[in-house]
Every structure is written in structure tokens, then in C-alpha cells.
Enzyme design. Sequence first.
Site, mmCIF file in Angstrom:
data_model
loop_
_atom_site.group_PDB
_atom_site.id
_atom_site.type_symbol
_atom_site.label_atom_id
_atom_site.label_comp_id
_atom_site.label_asym_id
_atom_site.label_seq_id
_atom_site.Cartn_x
_atom_site.Cartn_y
_atom_site.Cartn_z
ATOM 1 C CE1 TYR A 143 32.965 69.171 63.633
ATOM 2 C CE2 TYR A 143 32.019 68.683 61.485
ATOM 3 C CZ TYR A 143 32.358 68.289 62.763
ATOM 4 O OH TYR A 143 32.079 67.007 63.171
ATOM 5 C CE LYS A 188 39.373 69.526 78.726
ATOM 6 N NZ LYS A 188 39.226 68.370 79.644
ATOM 7 C CG ASP A 220 37.104 65.716 80.550
ATOM 8 O OD1 ASP A 220 36.215 66.569 80.792
ATOM 9 O OD2 ASP A 220 38.237 65.765 81.062
ATOM 10 C CG ASP A 244 30.617 64.818 64.964
ATOM 11 O OD1 ASP A 244 29.648 64.285 64.396
ATOM 12 O OD2 ASP A 244 31.802 64.460 64.794
ATOM 13 C CG ASP A 248 28.435 59.234 66.066
ATOM 14 O OD1 ASP A 248 27.515 59.905 65.576
ATOM 15 O OD2 ASP A 248 29.257 58.581 65.384
HETATM 16 C C1 IPM Z 1 27.399 64.232 61.429
HETATM 17 C C2 IPM Z 1 28.553 63.663 60.637
HETATM 18 C C3 IPM Z 1 29.263 64.790 59.905
HETATM 19 C C4 IPM Z 1 29.775 65.769 60.943
HETATM 20 C C5 IPM Z 1 30.407 64.324 58.982
HETATM 21 C C6 IPM Z 1 29.911 63.349 57.937
HETATM 22 C C7 IPM Z 1 31.125 65.480 58.334
HETATM 23 O O1 IPM Z 1 29.427 62.970 61.468
HETATM 24 O O2 IPM Z 1 26.493 64.811 60.810
HETATM 25 O O3 IPM Z 1 27.408 64.092 62.641
HETATM 26 O O4 IPM Z 1 30.859 65.574 61.500
HETATM 27 O O5 IPM Z 1 29.087 66.764 61.186
HETATM 28 MG MG MG Z 2 28.757 62.784 63.455
#
Ligand code: IPM
Ligand code: MG
Length: 351
Positions: A143, A188, A220, A244, A248
Site C-alpha cells: 500500500y 506467501k 491462498d 484487507d 472482507d
Molecule cells: C479497508 C478498505 C481500504 C483498504 C480502501 C478503501 C483503501 O478496503 O479499509 O479495508 O484497502 O485498506
Molecule cells: Mg478492505
Amino acid sequence: MPLNKITILPGDGIGPEVIAQGLNVLEAIRLKYNHQWQVSEALIGATAIDQTGDPFPEASLAACQEADAILLGAIGDPKYDNDPSAKVRPEQGLLRMRKSLGLFANIRPVKIYADLIHLSVFKPEVLRDVDFVIYRELTGGIYFGEKVKEETWSSDLCLYHRYEIERITHLAFQQAMNRSKKVTLVDKANVLETSRLWRSVVQEISKDYPDVALDFLFIDNAAMQVILNPSRFDVVLCDNLFGDILSDEASVLAGSLGMLPSASKGEKSALYEPIHGSYPQAAGKDIANPLATILSVEMMLRDFGYIQEADDIINAVDSCIQEGYLTEDLKPAIARKCTEVGALVVSKING
Ligand code: IPM
Ligand code: MG
């Protein structure tokens, strides 16, 4: 640490709507327990670009630096997502905020509510005993590495220093001591040099925590285990990008991205936010799930030692869920509005 000043960053899309419900809950608690904390608002994201040209203006940084805790809604706007040539992007504000406040540890608990299991796409036996927390490194890695954009090629550097790995690893192990005493490093290491550095640093630090079991999974495989065998996890430690993605994915276990709160911590500041994004298609429709934000307020209060207050919020959210009083993301028989769910949580707190 006392909680005196709270800075609110509503942001974009559904951010202001879920934040409004989070603030109603915070105010209900403040009145009930007669607290004096001050709440002020600042700009971030596309909203900040529209108003100032900058996704995280100086005034917002100053407001965050002054605050004991920060509560963020969400950032992001499709008009930037679909324009790869945009020079200024809402996400830059978020990343600059994380970096300038030194918020290196992003903590994302994954908890399953028994009363939501029947709404899940997973079999109940998969969800049984699922309770883990992701420790995502937040201010390093791909990042923040050097970015190069040339005509026919581009690159993003993934760079980690030992100290960046050490400080979050200590937090993860300390957390594991208070939980089921297991840390899983997700990386990884079969391909990436940075992952091999993570492995060696984490192995070294694990010697300071002899009671905590440590194991390793490649990303993975971890992505697969999160849905096949999620109850195997306790504390999951990962770098910025893997964390990240995995968080999700893990939110699907909870029934919706709209259920999961998070905390981001550094040397000084602490920030709380729902893990979901700005969900622009839902903005202004009063359909967003406010529970992730309300639970972020709960995490904030608990961290600052307001245990009874935090328990009140958890109990209120629990009874909301038990009564099936839910927004449409959870696919209940009758979908409630964002404001309705927020109001019910408040009324439960008020008893
Ligand atoms: C999160 C989001 C952010 C990230 C985006 C919006 C830049 O997905 O906080 O997980 O990737 O960190
Ligand atoms: Mg995110």
C-alpha cells in the site's frame, strides 16, 4: 486513558448515514451515564475533495491529532474508481490519515451471532464456534511502497522493515494471551521475500509468548480455510494487502459486511470504523446496516474502559438481532431501515 474528545469523519456514500446512527447511540450512552465527552466533525474522502480539493485536509489531520478517539464512516466514490487517471482520489485521504496518525494495527474481530446463522449461506456446522480476530498491518507493505507509473509498465513496491512487523506481532500475541492462545501468520512465504521476513520475525517474537501456539498458512490456503474451517482460527496476523482481502472474505461468515466493526491503533491515536466501504448505490436510501458502526462505537468505549456502557450496546444490538430487526443486507423476511435499526438500538439502551 480518559475519553474526552472524539472526532467524527462521516466521509462518503453511506458513511454519513451509518455515522448518524452511531452518534445517536453514543449520545444515548452519554446521557444515560452522564459523560462529558465532546464530539466534533471533520472532512475526509470524496466529500473533502469536493469541498477543499484535498481528501484529508490539514484541518482534519489537526482534529484527529487532538482527539482521543476517531470514528470514521466510509470513503470512496465511483466517479474516482472508474477514472484511473484521476490525480486526487478519496482513498489517498484514508491512507494518508492512517500513515500520518501512525495507525499501524488494524484489528477486525469476526464474531457470529447465533440468531443470524439461519440467514447465512453457510451450513450451521461450519459457523459453530467461529470467533477470531484479524490483526492487519496497516501502514506498510504494498500500500505504501514506492509507486512507479510509466507509459507501458507500472510497479508497486512491497517493503517491510523488521520494526513494522515486530510491533504488530507483539499486539497480536498479547491479544492471543487473552483469547484461545493461538496465532496464525498468513503470508506467501513460498514466493515473497517480505513474507519470509515476516516468518522469521514472528517466529522470534513467539519465543516471548511460550503459552501461545503459532502456525502458518499461505494466503491462498488461508482464503480457503476461512470458509471451509473458520473455527480453526483465533488470532490471524497478516500484512496490509492480505489482511484487507481476508477480512472482507471473513465478513461473509458474519452474514454481512455490515456487521463487522474495526479498530486501528498506533502509538497515540485510536480510530474506529465499520470495515465496509461507502456502498454508493445505497447512499441516501436509508437501507445501509448501521450495526458495524454501532459496534465500532462499542469497541471504542470498551477500549477506553467504559465496560458497562459497551455491554449496554452489545446487549441492545443482540436483542435487535434476536427480534429479527435487520436491514436488507442480511435478507430478513422484513427489512428495516438504517434509521429504524439505529432507533431500536437506542431505545433498548434507554431500557
Ligand atoms: C479497508 C478498505 C481500504 C483498504 C480502501 C478503501 C483503501 O478496503 O479499509 O479495508 O484497502 O485498506
Ligand atoms: Mg478492505
